[in-house]
Design a protein around this motif. Sequence first.
Motif, PDB file in Angstrom:
ATOM      1  N   ARG A 155     -31.017 -25.411 -38.393  1.00  0.00           N
ATOM      2  CA  ARG A 155     -30.684 -25.302 -36.973  1.00  0.00           C
ATOM      3  C   ARG A 155     -31.738 -25.980 -36.117  1.00  0.00           C
ATOM      4  O   ARG A 155     -31.422 -26.653 -35.134  1.00  0.00           O
ATOM      5  CB  ARG A 155     -30.533 -23.838 -36.579  1.00  0.00           C
ATOM      6  CG  ARG A 155     -29.334 -23.140 -37.215  1.00  0.00           C
ATOM      7  CD  ARG A 155     -29.068 -21.814 -36.537  1.00  0.00           C
ATOM      8  NE  ARG A 155     -28.778 -21.988 -35.123  1.00  0.00           N
ATOM      9  CZ  ARG A 155     -29.176 -21.168 -34.168  1.00  0.00           C
ATOM     10  NH1 ARG A 155     -29.911 -20.106 -34.464  1.00  0.00           N
ATOM     11  NH2 ARG A 155     -28.855 -21.391 -32.913  1.00  0.00           N
ATOM     12  N   SER A 156     -33.005 -25.807 -36.498  1.00  0.00           N
ATOM     13  CA  SER A 156     -34.077 -26.468 -35.759  1.00  0.00           C
ATOM     14  C   SER A 156     -33.921 -27.981 -35.824  1.00  0.00           C
ATOM     15  O   SER A 156     -34.095 -28.686 -34.817  1.00  0.00           O
ATOM     16  CB  SER A 156     -35.436 -26.057 -36.331  1.00  0.00           C
ATOM     17  OG  SER A 156     -36.478 -26.781 -35.729  1.00  0.00           O
ATOM     18  N   TYR A 157     -33.589 -28.494 -37.004  1.00  0.00           N
ATOM     19  CA  TYR A 157     -33.410 -29.933 -37.172  1.00  0.00           C
ATOM     20  C   TYR A 157     -32.301 -30.459 -36.257  1.00  0.00           C
ATOM     21  O   TYR A 157     -32.468 -31.469 -35.566  1.00  0.00           O
ATOM     22  CB  TYR A 157     -33.080 -30.241 -38.635  1.00  0.00           C
ATOM     23  CG  TYR A 157     -32.929 -31.711 -38.944  1.00  0.00           C
ATOM     24  CD1 TYR A 157     -34.009 -32.447 -39.398  1.00  0.00           C
ATOM     25  CD2 TYR A 157     -31.710 -32.362 -38.781  1.00  0.00           C
ATOM     26  CE1 TYR A 157     -33.886 -33.802 -39.680  1.00  0.00           C
ATOM     27  CE2 TYR A 157     -31.572 -33.712 -39.056  1.00  0.00           C
ATOM     28  CZ  TYR A 157     -32.664 -34.428 -39.507  1.00  0.00           C
ATOM     29  OH  TYR A 157     -32.529 -35.764 -39.771  1.00  0.00           O
ATOM     30  N   GLU A 158     -31.171 -29.765 -36.246  1.00  0.00           N
ATOM     31  CA  GLU A 158     -30.031 -30.235 -35.462  1.00  0.00           C
ATOM     32  C   GLU A 158     -30.287 -30.130 -33.958  1.00  0.00           C
ATOM     33  O   GLU A 158     -29.959 -31.047 -33.192  1.00  0.00           O
ATOM     34  CB  GLU A 158     -28.785 -29.439 -35.855  1.00  0.00           C
ATOM     35  CG  GLU A 158     -28.324 -29.719 -37.281  1.00  0.00           C
ATOM     36  CD  GLU A 158     -27.143 -28.855 -37.700  1.00  0.00           C
ATOM     37  OE1 GLU A 158     -26.906 -27.818 -37.028  1.00  0.00           O
ATOM     38  OE2 GLU A 158     -26.469 -29.214 -38.677  1.00  0.00           O
ATOM     39  N   LEU A 159     -30.895 -29.024 -33.526  1.00  0.00           N
ATOM     40  CA  LEU A 159     -31.180 -28.860 -32.101  1.00  0.00           C
ATOM     41  C   LEU A 159     -32.226 -29.865 -31.632  1.00  0.00           C
ATOM     42  O   LEU A 159     -32.128 -30.407 -30.513  1.00  0.00           O
ATOM     43  CB  LEU A 159     -31.651 -27.436 -31.817  1.00  0.00           C
ATOM     44  CG  LEU A 159     -30.578 -26.344 -31.920  1.00  0.00           C
ATOM     45  CD1 LEU A 159     -31.208 -24.961 -31.839  1.00  0.00           C
ATOM     46  CD2 LEU A 159     -29.535 -26.526 -30.814  1.00  0.00           C
ATOM     47  N   THR A 160     -33.207 -30.133 -32.472  1.00  0.00           N
ATOM     48  CA  THR A 160     -34.220 -31.130 -32.118  1.00  0.00           C
ATOM     49  C   THR A 160     -33.597 -32.508 -31.995  1.00  0.00           C
ATOM     50  O   THR A 160     -33.898 -33.262 -31.063  1.00  0.00           O
ATOM     51  CB  THR A 160     -35.343 -31.138 -33.169  1.00  0.00           C
ATOM     52  OG1 THR A 160     -35.958 -29.850 -33.215  1.00  0.00           O
ATOM     53  CG2 THR A 160     -36.396 -32.183 -32.838  1.00  0.00           C
ATOM     54  N   SER A 161     -32.727 -32.842 -32.919  1.00  0.00           N
ATOM     55  CA  SER A 161     -32.047 -34.140 -32.855  1.00  0.00           C
ATOM     56  C   SER A 161     -31.211 -34.266 -31.595  1.00  0.00           C
ATOM     57  O   SER A 161     -31.211 -35.314 -30.928  1.00  0.00           O
ATOM     58  CB  SER A 161     -31.160 -34.324 -34.097  1.00  0.00           C
ATOM     59  OG  SER A 161     -31.925 -34.369 -35.267  1.00  0.00           O
ATOM     60  N   ASP A 162     -30.494 -33.206 -31.243  1.00  0.00           N
ATOM     61  CA  ASP A 162     -29.629 -33.259 -30.058  1.00  0.00           C
ATOM     62  C   ASP A 162     -30.429 -33.344 -28.761  1.00  0.00           C
ATOM     63  O   ASP A 162     -30.057 -34.077 -27.831  1.00  0.00           O
ATOM     64  CB  ASP A 162     -28.722 -32.023 -30.022  1.00  0.00           C
ATOM     65  CG  ASP A 162     -27.726 -32.003 -31.174  1.00  0.00           C
ATOM     66  OD1 ASP A 162     -27.481 -33.081 -31.754  1.00  0.00           O
ATOM     67  OD2 ASP A 162     -27.206 -30.917 -31.487  1.00  0.00           O
ATOM     68  N   ALA A 163     -31.532 -32.588 -28.700  1.00  0.00           N
ATOM     69  CA  ALA A 163     -32.269 -32.486 -27.437  1.00  0.00           C
ATOM     70  C   ALA A 163     -33.303 -33.591 -27.250  1.00  0.00           C
ATOM     71  O   ALA A 163     -33.564 -34.016 -26.118  1.00  0.00           O
ATOM     72  CB  ALA A 163     -32.951 -31.124 -27.344  1.00  0.00           C
TER      73      ALA A 163
END
Length: 784
Positions: free
Chosen positions: A446-454
């Motif tokens: 989840r951290s990976y995906e949220l970091t990529s999006d933001a």
Amino acid sequence: MSVLLYRLGRFAYGKPWYVIGGWLAVLAAVVALLVTNPVRLSNEVRIDGTPSQQVIDDLAGSLPEASGGQGMLLFKTRDGTRIDAGQGRSALLAAVDAVYRHDHVIDARKVLAAEAAQGRSSLLLRAQAAVAQASGTPSAGSAPVPLRSGGQPVPGVIVSADGSTALLQFQFDRQTYELPSGTIDSTIGAAERKAAPGGLEVLPSASMLEIPEIAGVGEVVGVTVAALVLLVTLGSVVAAGLPLVIALVGVTVGVGGAFTLSTVFEIHSLAAVLALMLGLAVGIDYALFIVNRERRLILDEGLDAHEATGRAVGTAGSAVFFAGTTVVIALAGLLVIGITLLSTMAVVAAATVAIAVLLALTLLPALLGLVKERICPARIRRAAQRHASAAHRGRATRWAARLVRHRYAALTAAILIPAVLAVPAAGMKLGLPSGASYNPDTGQRRSYELTSDAYGPGYNGPLLVVVGSTVNGRSLSPATLAAVAADLRGVRNAASVSLAGTNRTGTTAILTLIPAGGPNDDATKDLVTAVRDKSARMNTAYGVTVGITGFTALAIDVSDRLADVLPLYVATVLGLSLLILLLVFRSLMVPVTATVGFLLTIGATFGLTTAVFQWGWLQNLIGLDATAPVVSLLPVIITGVLYGLAMDYQMFLVTSMREAHVHGADALDATVTGFARASSVVLAAATIMVSVFAGFVFNAQPMIKQAGFALAAGILIDAFVIRMTLIPATMALAGEKAWWIPAWLDRLLPDLDVEGDRLAQRIPLPRPTAVRPPAPAQQTETTG
């Protein structure tokens, strides 16, 4: 060998408490050491001599505070409000303060205060401004802003453009594998407690992963399936329980012994898991071969349990000894590569396998000495007398007869199936696990995906560029750093460049280079290569040295190094193991076909692993929904382990065929007879290994998940397609030539007597006792 092991088996059976007491003393010593010495495992993938590792090592001398392990926490509002305002802001600042105050975390605020006291802060700020100006405007969608408090930026904290998330990047004072146990978890916990009142969610990056769970629910299920297979195969709870006891004692001594040395030698968590997987699998299998042989001697030959145990250890035990030797040799071959990480894995796993062999030859007959005649209950004897085993023998004989009769078709199918499965391996890409490799329900994913999006995917794998002055004592000027940053920003696939800090003398600076792509993207690898290619020109132009490190750079170096040494490793293992097979089978063709079959196995294994993890085929079955490269370490590790295990089945199956041939059967009859005798135990052993390895597929750690899958798939292919189809078909096709060996070579080779002929000559089988008459005429079961 057979006579020596026969005597050892009889002694252990007759004096069980001597042997059991010795092993209990060893267990007690291991447990005592584990209690008094804390276990320290590592997750670091370190390969000395690579460019990226050299940069890290040099940094430890010139800028020690920047050489510790990196941590990253992502804070997210649960209701979508801005994180830098209101209650969320207060909670964020409190969480950041808690992290910086935690033991073993470097407080960047104090570092800045110390620089200000020394008058360096203005110089650093000018350098940062110059680098920022040279870097230019960040690409769209990745323009975070620093969080400010009291008019000053909070070190290490940036807020996304939409204000929904904040990213805290910090450093530990040691590499993560050197931190005391629980440090990372307690750091995350401290942030969570302070962030909770503001409704903030805290998500750790993949770099914040603690040592993975060594054994979980999946592994327990795998062992449970193995227990059921043992129960069905042996038909007795007592008999089925003995292999489990041997396996559990083996992994306790082997893996526990490795843990006791973790304070002296760095032991990677994957080494412990690999030893656990192998210890459970071979411990169960080797004990199964001997117990099954003992029971067949009791049921078929009418021997008492004492004599049957001695002969089982002398015959099946000989095969176990040489099978275990091939596994140890395959693992020990990793030592020739010269990589400390792989050497540690090899030593721990090989020692665990060696202990499993020793337990099967000593503790198992001692336990059988306690069980005595109960190893074959009355109902089992009655079933044997009613030809209960004839059904399986008939099925196995019919299958072997079909293979012999249709050997061309069987051989073609056994070659085509793994060859087709191997096709995806041609596109296999190697790398190290990132947050995208984790299960969807993990914080790392989840951290990976949220970091990529933001912020952009590059923030999940920032690169560190270390710039050093080539003139001793001369500081790097803001203009020089700005020029270097401008060059870096101009490299294709570079998103942004910023100054992370300098050492006290200003002779070394660290630039953070954010790629436009994710850690395992080809574009990011191209960026690393381009920066390295450009470093020589920057050295000439600006009088600086430029080195690059970070997750992606390390992954590239690890993959290149392992790819270079793989041919040497494979050649070493194949050469040594071919020699052992030549000694055991006294044939030229058998070792060659065994090796060719293994090459088909390893190709199919890597093809399936590539298709599932890299291409995404059938990932839902193992709880994944994203693709990832094959772990760089996997080809070398799996090649060694699978070769050793494949030779186990080769040993037990073909030894049975050789025994039938030595006792007078022609080549075709020996193939059918030997297959019928050994197939049931090989089938059970393969099922057990697949079950144990498959249990590790559901481990959250990507490296363990891939290793479990590759081993389970490899055993499935090797046992059922290669050993139980291709090998019998090949033996039938070759006929008598399968056992041919030049006379001069035959005279040179020592007689290892794996089949137990010398034992039968020196100590003939006793007459059946009246108490335990032999079962109606059936062929004698061989090793296994």
